[in-house]
Write a protein that holds these residues in place. Structure first.
Motif, PDB file in Angstrom:
ATOM      1  N   GLU A  17      89.267 -40.239  27.679  1.00  0.00           N
ATOM      2  CA  GLU A  17      87.999 -40.488  28.385  1.00  0.00           C
ATOM      3  C   GLU A  17      86.871 -39.675  27.765  1.00  0.00           C
ATOM      4  OE1 GLU A  17      89.061 -39.468  32.372  1.00  0.00           O
ATOM      5  OE2 GLU A  17      89.991 -41.424  32.788  1.00  0.00           O
ATOM      6  N   LEU A  18      87.174 -38.427  27.439  1.00  0.00           N
ATOM      7  CA  LEU A  18      86.172 -37.556  26.825  1.00  0.00           C
ATOM      8  C   LEU A  18      85.792 -38.060  25.431  1.00  0.00           C
ATOM      9  CD1 LEU A  18      84.526 -34.966  27.188  1.00  0.00           C
ATOM     10  CD2 LEU A  18      86.452 -33.717  26.176  1.00  0.00           C
ATOM     11  N   ALA A  19      86.781 -38.486  24.661  1.00  0.00           N
ATOM     12  CA  ALA A  19      86.516 -39.010  23.317  1.00  0.00           C
ATOM     13  C   ALA A  19      85.597 -40.225  23.383  1.00  0.00           C
ATOM     14  CB  ALA A  19      87.827 -39.362  22.618  1.00  0.00           C
ATOM     15  N   ASP A  20      85.782 -41.066  24.393  1.00  0.00           N
ATOM     16  CA  ASP A  20      84.906 -42.232  24.556  1.00  0.00           C
ATOM     17  C   ASP A  20      83.473 -41.810  24.879  1.00  0.00           C
ATOM     18  OD1 ASP A  20      86.860 -44.131  24.038  1.00  0.00           O
ATOM     19  OD2 ASP A  20      87.374 -44.422  26.150  1.00  0.00           O
ATOM     20  N   GLU A  21      83.338 -40.703  25.589  1.00  0.00           N
ATOM     21  CA  GLU A  21      82.006 -40.244  26.001  1.00  0.00           C
ATOM     22  C   GLU A  21      81.264 -39.476  24.906  1.00  0.00           C
ATOM     23  OE1 GLU A  21      82.579 -37.971  29.571  1.00  0.00           O
ATOM     24  OE2 GLU A  21      83.628 -39.628  30.563  1.00  0.00           O
ATOM     25  N   VAL A  22      81.982 -38.586  24.205  1.00  0.00           N
ATOM     26  CA  VAL A  22      81.290 -37.695  23.253  1.00  0.00           C
ATOM     27  C   VAL A  22      81.643 -37.979  21.797  1.00  0.00           C
ATOM     28  CG1 VAL A  22      81.184 -35.873  24.998  1.00  0.00           C
ATOM     29  CG2 VAL A  22      83.040 -35.840  23.312  1.00  0.00           C
ATOM     30  N   GLY A  23      82.669 -38.782  21.564  1.00  0.00           N
ATOM     31  CA  GLY A  23      83.138 -39.049  20.212  1.00  0.00           C
ATOM     32  C   GLY A  23      84.398 -38.273  19.921  1.00  0.00           C
ATOM     33  N   LEU A  24      85.318 -38.882  19.210  1.00  0.00           N
ATOM     34  CA  LEU A  24      86.602 -38.238  18.912  1.00  0.00           C
ATOM     35  C   LEU A  24      86.414 -36.928  18.164  1.00  0.00           C
ATOM     36  CD1 LEU A  24      89.732 -38.674  19.062  1.00  0.00           C
ATOM     37  CD2 LEU A  24      89.547 -39.604  16.737  1.00  0.00           C
ATOM     38  N   ASP A  25      85.513 -36.909  17.211  1.00  0.00           N
ATOM     39  CA  ASP A  25      85.296 -35.709  16.399  1.00  0.00           C
ATOM     40  C   ASP A  25      84.626 -34.577  17.171  1.00  0.00           C
ATOM     41  OD1 ASP A  25      86.455 -36.924  14.232  1.00  0.00           O
ATOM     42  OD2 ASP A  25      84.553 -37.541  13.331  1.00  0.00           O
ATOM     43  N   GLN A  26      83.940 -34.914  18.260  1.00  0.00           N
ATOM     44  CA  GLN A  26      83.231 -33.900  19.049  1.00  0.00           C
ATOM     45  C   GLN A  26      84.076 -33.344  20.195  1.00  0.00           C
ATOM     46  OE1 GLN A  26      80.240 -32.818  17.961  1.00  0.00           O
ATOM     47  NE2 GLN A  26      80.643 -34.251  16.295  1.00  0.00           N
TER      48      GLN A  26
END
Length: 197
Positions: A17-26
């Motif tokens: 869910e976080l990766a979708d929101e901020v980007g996988l690399d972030q």
């Protein structure tokens, strides 16, 4: 959220869910821990590292994307299957950009976890099955799989980055690209002699 009940699956979903929101690399472990209401150290009971978490997200995403493609292409063949397959791919990439990126990025995945995950294997089966409907066999199947993946991923990556500045709608270009892919697959050029590797 309480620490009790924390599992590798819950950590993976929170990370996805976080990766979708901020980007996988972030995405960071600290952000995932904050999201779950626990200390960073608590996560390491369930996942070994950030790289391990990214690998788990990749497997989760592969399962989700494959299920969507399977549902979209059920009972379809030929161009209908190709269009349904492509549209499901694109829609997943648009709605879950971080998870999608995990499926397209080289990530070290625990071999034991990967062996138990049906998504990647099922994705290959679905892709090859759809292409066999065009009468393709090896080595053409592998070449066609690479062509489709390059086209679909290239399009959705450029679209997500705002790379289509021309006034023509990207949707029109997408439809025409699928028309062109269907025509190519339907009239696939014969393999050259000795081209088996």
């Amino acid at each position: 959220m309480a620490r009790a009940g924390l599992t590798a699956e819950r950590v993976t979903i929170a990370g996805a869910e976080l990766a979708d929101e901020v980007g996988l690399d972030q995405m960071t472990m600290s952000q995932v821990a904050w999201r779950l209401g626990v200390k960073d150290a608590s996560l390491y009971t369930h996942v070994r590292s950030l790289e391990d978490l990214r690998g788990r997200i990749a497997l989760l995403a592969a399962d989700e994307k494959t299920i969507r493609i399977a549902e979209a292409t059920a009972g379809q063949s030929g161009k209908d299957a190709l269009v349904a397959f492509a549209n499901a791919w694109r829609e997943y990439a648009r709605t879950h950009p971080g998870r999608y990126m995990a499926t397209q990025t080289p990530i070290q995945i625990d071999p034991e976890l990967a062996a138990r995950a049906p998504g990647p294997r099922r994705a290959v089966e679905l892709t090859y099955g759809m292409l066999r409907g065009y009468g393709l066999a090896e080595p053409d199947l592998t070449d066609a799989v690479r062509l489709l993946r390059s086209t679909f991923h290239g399009f959705v990556a450029l679209e997500a980055a705002g790379g289509f500045a021309h006034q023509r709608s990207p949707q029109h270009s997408w439809v025409r690209a699928l028309d062109a892919l269907h025509t190519l697959l339907d009239h696939w050029p014969p393999s050259r002699e000795g081209d088996s590797a």
